[in-house]
Scaffold this motif. Sequence first.
Motif, mmCIF file in Angstrom:
data_model
loop_
_atom_site.group_PDB
_atom_site.id
_atom_site.type_symbol
_atom_site.label_atom_id
_atom_site.label_comp_id
_atom_site.label_asym_id
_atom_site.label_seq_id
_atom_site.Cartn_x
_atom_site.Cartn_y
_atom_site.Cartn_z
ATOM 1 N N THR A 209 38.788 117.656 144.025
ATOM 2 C CA THR A 209 39.760 117.278 142.997
ATOM 3 C C THR A 209 39.496 115.880 142.452
ATOM 4 N N LEU A 210 39.054 114.969 143.299
ATOM 5 C CA LEU A 210 38.723 113.632 142.811
ATOM 6 C C LEU A 210 37.509 113.671 141.885
ATOM 7 N N PHE A 211 36.537 114.530 142.172
ATOM 8 C CA PHE A 211 35.390 114.677 141.279
ATOM 9 C C PHE A 211 35.839 115.159 139.899
ATOM 10 N N THR A 212 36.760 116.103 139.861
ATOM 11 C CA THR A 212 37.271 116.593 138.576
ATOM 12 C C THR A 212 37.977 115.489 137.807
ATOM 13 N N PHE A 213 38.797 114.714 138.502
ATOM 14 C CA PHE A 213 39.551 113.658 137.824
ATOM 15 C C PHE A 213 38.633 112.540 137.341
ATOM 16 N N LEU A 214 37.628 112.163 138.130
ATOM 17 C CA LEU A 214 36.705 111.110 137.712
ATOM 18 C C LEU A 214 35.828 111.570 136.548
ATOM 19 N N THR A 215 35.483 112.851 136.519
ATOM 20 C CA THR A 215 34.747 113.383 135.370
ATOM 21 C C THR A 215 35.574 113.258 134.101
ATOM 22 N N PHE A 216 36.853 113.463 134.231
ATOM 23 C CA PHE A 216 37.752 113.287 133.080
ATOM 24 C C PHE A 216 37.800 111.834 132.627
ATOM 25 N N LEU A 217 37.811 110.900 133.570
ATOM 26 C CA LEU A 217 37.874 109.480 133.206
ATOM 27 C C LEU A 217 36.603 109.017 132.504
ATOM 28 N N ILE A 218 35.462 109.605 132.829
ATOM 29 C CA ILE A 218 34.214 109.212 132.178
ATOM 30 C C ILE A 218 34.245 109.550 130.693
ATOM 31 N N ASP A 219 34.773 110.715 130.364
ATOM 32 C CA ASP A 219 34.845 111.138 128.957
ATOM 33 C C ASP A 219 36.198 111.786 128.730
ATOM 34 N N VAL A 220 37.184 110.958 128.355
ATOM 35 C CA VAL A 220 38.552 111.447 128.191
ATOM 36 C C VAL A 220 38.653 112.402 127.011
ATOM 37 N N TYR A 233 46.589 119.308 136.884
ATOM 38 C CA TYR A 233 46.635 120.232 138.015
ATOM 39 C C TYR A 233 45.728 119.732 139.155
ATOM 40 N N SER A 234 44.584 119.152 138.820
ATOM 41 C CA SER A 234 43.691 118.589 139.834
ATOM 42 C C SER A 234 44.306 117.365 140.497
ATOM 43 N N VAL A 235 44.985 116.539 139.711
ATOM 44 C CA VAL A 235 45.643 115.366 140.281
ATOM 45 C C VAL A 235 46.708 115.787 141.290
ATOM 46 N N CYS A 236 47.459 116.834 140.970
ATOM 47 C CA CYS A 236 48.496 117.307 141.886
ATOM 48 C C CYS A 236 47.897 117.729 143.223
ATOM 49 N N SER A 484 39.246 125.112 142.735
ATOM 50 C CA SER A 484 38.849 125.937 141.590
ATOM 51 C C SER A 484 38.638 125.116 140.326
ATOM 52 N N ALA A 485 39.248 123.919 140.232
ATOM 53 C CA ALA A 485 39.071 123.088 139.035
ATOM 54 C C ALA A 485 37.637 122.591 138.891
ATOM 55 N N VAL A 486 36.894 122.519 139.997
ATOM 56 C CA VAL A 486 35.509 122.062 139.925
ATOM 57 C C VAL A 486 34.674 123.033 139.100
ATOM 58 N N PHE A 487 35.021 124.308 139.162
ATOM 59 C CA PHE A 487 34.249 125.295 138.409
ATOM 60 C C PHE A 487 34.313 125.022 136.909
ATOM 61 N N TRP A 488 35.471 124.577 136.426
ATOM 62 C CA TRP A 488 35.627 124.382 134.988
ATOM 63 C C TRP A 488 34.795 123.209 134.475
ATOM 64 N N VAL A 489 34.672 122.151 135.275
ATOM 65 C CA VAL A 489 33.937 120.969 134.817
ATOM 66 C C VAL A 489 32.466 121.019 135.190
ATOM 67 N N SER A 490 32.060 122.027 135.951
ATOM 68 C CA SER A 490 30.654 122.128 136.366
ATOM 69 C C SER A 490 29.824 122.674 135.218
ATOM 70 N N SER A 491 29.035 121.829 134.616
ATOM 71 C CA SER A 491 28.163 122.229 133.511
ATOM 72 C C SER A 491 27.056 121.194 133.356
#
Length: 648
Positions: A209-220, A233-236, A484-491
């Motif tokens: 979940t922290l990986f998902t949130f940090l990916t968001f911070l890199i490119d908001v 949802y990842s932050v929760c 499961s949120a990691v799947f969405w940002v994995s690209s």
Amino acid sequence: MQILLCFSLGFLILDSCTGHTSFTCEPVHVQWCHGMPYNSTFFPNMLEHYDQHIAVVKMKPFMPLVSLRCSPEVHLFLCQAFVPECTDHTRVQRPCRELCERVLSDCSRDMLTFGLSWPSELQCDRLELCRGSAVSGVEVTTSSSSLSSSRDLGFWCPLQLKTRPGQGGSFLGAQDCAPPCHNMYLKPQEVQFAKTFIGVCSIVCLCATLFTFLTFLIDVKRFRYPERPIIFYSVCYSFVSLVYFVGFALGNKAACNEPSLPGRVKTAVLGAQSRVCSLLFMLLYFFSTAGMVWWVVLTITWFLAAGPEWSCEAIEKKAVWFHTVSWGLPGALTVVLLALEKVEGDGLSGVCFVGLYDLTTLRWFVVAPLAISVLAGLSLLLAGIMSLNRVRQVIQHDERNQEKLKKFMIRIGVFSGLYLLPLLVLLGCYLYEQAHRSRWENSWIHRHCQEYSIPCSRHSVEVEQPELSLFLIKYLMTLIVGISAVFWVSSKKTCSEWASFFKRNRKKDPISESRRVLQESCEFFLKHNSHVQHKSKHYKSSSHKLKVVSKSMGTSTGVHSPVTSNHGNTPVSTVVHNHCIPSQSISDPHRSSETSAQECVVSAATERRSKTDTSSRISSHTQSSHRLTPKDDSLQADQSSFHCINNQ
């Protein structure tokens, strides 16, 4: 016949079950009986009290008789009646008939004064005759001839699990009672394995979940609506996994209470007994419920984008309502549970949650919100996928866009499956637990009634207890939802963003970097100045008029060149600002570019101090007798170097 009736009332514990296979005395905790010649007792007493706390409540109205000393034996009689003496671990000493008659005769007048009625269980003619002493001895046996009970007495809180009155805790319907801290159904080695398993799962979920949130911070800007709720949802679930990790690190310090008196065991925290436990409960319940609500919001935004075909901007305008519902509803439920004091410590995970021992609270505050969110999210998701499928059929001739839409639908399907499958399994675990917990609790009472000296059930109980796998699956599904949120940002785009992020943050030498920038800037101005001087040779000196516009904001720190105009002899301080002409281009062309860069820095610092004055001055040079000499040109060129840094 009266003696047999007295015995049948006095030995109700033998009647409530087929008989205790072991006899256990317990220390006397009633303060009014601490001065008696005995310090151990056995329950139930002859008044059908199965607990010392209940005996204290029933004994309290008779204590004024002790204070008045209406009879010299009233104190001994009351203690022997309400808290009987246990001797040699085989006999219980109860008051006899003669002692009862003397106390009743001496205290009858005072009893009328206080409005007390003699208990029917203590009628003197129902007691055994005295045999050389003031008490009668009754041997506790387990003979098969004991009278059978006419009713099931249910659960009585044992002395080992009693809590302080007024704390608001209840266990299996008994007030001022708490469940044991160690798990009621698992063995110690199974409990230790479950703790380690929960700790490892919490660490994995926290990293994901922290990986998902940090990916968001890199490119908001990359994660806009309708997919922005994935981030919240990842932050929760980051907080959910963090709480479970804290519980794993603390052990049972937050979820369990230390025994208050000797002979008691560790009990689970109930209600607002511990601030740390209440804090863990607030974080865990709030963010787990908020995560489910954000999932529903995500399906709503997807449906709005696919069905009514809302734009990203239109969906983003509703963000305030999304945040209000997603954070407000879990907050309201959390406050209600705190007000009702439904906080319960979990000795298995080390955290505090709700519904661990109260089935009603589990049904309405855990199972119901989970079922509603699953049904609502699944319905909206299916509606959105159907809308996207219609769009795909419309653009079937556009192969490129159709392929993109197909991949997008596959991503949504896989992501939703990774989220919905754990939630459905978790819901199944809760429903299974709710259907079988009553039988688990009855089995636990049947196994421990002799250990805790509580009445056993007179009915045959089928021993049933849950397996370790049920608990492992329940905690795993609670934590794996956030992965499961990691799947969405994995690209590939995420990998390139992280690569460029680390590339931008490589350590650089600040001194060499500054020197390189200054050197490049001054070399640029050198070339620019030589180009300007080359063009100025084509102009006639008689027709050329030099105009210098001063933008000095304050007292100039440069050298002032007093000149006079054609209309007067007023001296004007001239400072050139719009060109960067380093001094070495005129005075010494062989000087190094590094020296010129240092002069640029000095001149820039000098210029910044000169920008405090708001007036601007304009001076013009005419074809008068006060012509600029080559020396004056060199001076103005030096002053123009103040703007090397500003023009970059």
